[in-house]
Write an enzyme that holds these catalytic residues in place. Structure first.
Site, PDB file in Angstrom:
ATOM      1  N   PRO A  99      37.330  34.835  34.971  1.00  0.00           N
ATOM      2  CA  PRO A  99      35.924  35.151  35.272  1.00  0.00           C
ATOM      3  C   PRO A  99      35.757  36.440  36.067  1.00  0.00           C
ATOM      4  O   PRO A  99      36.521  36.726  36.997  1.00  0.00           O
ATOM      5  CB  PRO A  99      35.468  33.934  36.087  1.00  0.00           C
ATOM      6  N   CYS A 100      34.739  37.209  35.690  1.00  0.00           N
ATOM      7  CA  CYS A 100      34.471  38.490  36.361  1.00  0.00           C
ATOM      8  C   CYS A 100      33.349  38.357  37.391  1.00  0.00           C
ATOM      9  O   CYS A 100      32.878  39.368  37.924  1.00  0.00           O
ATOM     10  CB  CYS A 100      34.107  39.561  35.337  1.00  0.00           C
TER      11      CYS A 100
END
Length: 433
Positions: free
Chosen positions: A392-393
């Protein structure tokens, strides 16, 4: 809908207890976007002091100038600085442009596959993030690529992998490379003063109906071209929200099937999960750009003519699986690890609709994928040929000014689970050889 409780609470306070659900969603989306000095916007839409001084009165000049100064000071305090990205941003090469004297890289002996691995995340991460990623992934140099060289939309990403970089090839047919090629009906209504030929990065949210109506009213007041300040206002929001012209003086956000096409997915790919439009945009906004990833993965077709075993971490809506399928790489076994039930349903639906003959095995949490479980999977499947994924960013992206904590953030720290799992797979498989 997956919005943080804190943001939902703020929206309810600001909009009032009688606000409708669409109004609350619009408020949250607008707030998320306005927090960002969006790194995907073209430089010419970002406000600068000269524009402010030309367009504002004294009080407003000072207020906006102070706001810009505060933003700059905040970046300095947080130790954040723009990453030095290559120009042009074409990594180790793209289909339409060859890199002079193709990059020659020597991989550490322990990283030579199989198993191959492929890791992706946003290029414009906080200071030091990509150095940390590189350090934990065997000091391999990442390649930074903007998907505007593969499609009609930008998507600046870093890819770190041990795949060969020679003899790559693109997916065919080649996707449309400009807005008008991708959306030909828009050309009729496109004003001459909107010079866009590419869309900016496709996000998880879209522009509201209130905004598009406001733009229509601003433009239709004039018979010819609107004044320059109106043009600047319209173009700023069109670039920020990827609005396209769909009628006389009328703009609209992209439809989900248009986003699917721009990202390289089959039409109605995200309808397979039986989900809302909001969820479709969210799932698509967090996905791979399939044509870009497929170009990198294309070397696997000749390496695995009889099929491939894939460990897909943070699978999302199956961008890696779609890329390999479109390349003609048989998917013998895919172990897909994805927390979102919506996304798992999308991947399962695609698997069934494309009549895959291999096995699809779902897990919902990378943190529960222990060494013992990996060992059992490797023993039953015969090992993994590719470990692929992008953690996840949330805590890395420029649009997050609330919890942009880098790899120490709650969601983005899952990168270290990617590293752990990859190390375990390599270790277990080395003992089975």
């Amino acid at each position: 809908m997956g919005y943080p409780a804190e943001e939902a609470s703020i929206a309810m306070d600001k909009c009032g207890p009688k606000a409708s659900l669409p109004e609350l969603v619009d408020f949250i989306c607008a707030a998320q976007m306005s927090r960002a000095e969006d790194p995907y916007l073209l430089e010419d839409v970002k406000p600068n002091l000269k524009d402010i001084l030309n367009d504002c009165g004294g009080y407003k000049k000072r207020k906006m100038y102070n706001e810009l100064c505060n933003r700059k000071k905040q970046r300095e305090i947080s130790g954040e600085e723009p990453i030095r990205l290559p120009k042009p941003m074409i990594g180790f090469g793209i289909p339409t442009e060859s890199v002079p004297r193709m990059v020659q890289r020597i991989l550490p002996k322990k990283t030579i596959g199989p198993p191959y691995f492929y890791y992706e995340n946003v290029a414009l991460a906080p200071k030091g993030v990509w150095d940390t990623i590189k350090r934990h992934l065997y000091e391999i140099e990442p390649e930074f690529v903007d998907s505007k060289y593969f499609s009609a939309t930008a998507r600046k990403r870093g890819y770190l992998h041990n795949l060969p970089i020679e003899n790559r090839f693109p997916l065919f047919p080649l996707p449309p490379r400009t807005i008008h090629e991708a959306l030909p009906l828009s050309k009729r209504w496109w004003p001459s003063w909107d010079s866009r030929s590419k869309l900016n990065c496709l996000q998880t949210a879209i522009g509201s109906a209130r905004l598009t109506d406001k733009i229509r009213k601003a433009v239709e007041k004039y018979d010819g071209e609107p004044p320059m300040e109106i043009q600047k206002y319209v173009l700023y929001h069109c670039k920020k929200w990827n609005l396209v012209w769909v009628g006389r003086n009328k703009v609209a956000p992209l439809e989900p099937d248009e986003v699917e096409m721009l990202l390289g997915f089959p039409k109605n790919h995200t309808r397979g999960g039986g989900i809302s439009r909001t969820d479709r945009y969210k799932s698509l906004g967090n996905s791979f750009q399939v044509d870009t990833v497929a170009y990198h993965l294309s070397v696997l077709r000749d390496l695995f003519p009889n099929g491939i075993n894939v460990l897909s971490l943070f699978s999302g809506i199956g961008g890696a699986e779609v890329a390999l399928y479109r390349l003609g790489v048989p998917l013998n076994n895919v172990v897909s690890v994805e927390k979102s039930e919506v996304n798992r349903n999308i991947v399962r639906s695609w698997w069934e609709q494309t009549n895959q003959r291999g096995n699809l095995i779902h897990f919902d949490d990378v943190q529960l994928l222990s060494r013992d479980r990996l060992k059992k999977l490797i023993e039953s499947l015969g090992g993994f040929d590719l470990v692929i994924g992008g953690s996840p960013c949330n805590n890395l992206a420029g649009s997050n000014r609330v919890s942009r904590d880098g790899l120490e953030g709650k969601e983005s720290s899952l990168f270290f689970d990617y590293v752990r799992i990859l190390d375990d797979v390599k270790s277990i498989m080395s003992r089975h050889r």
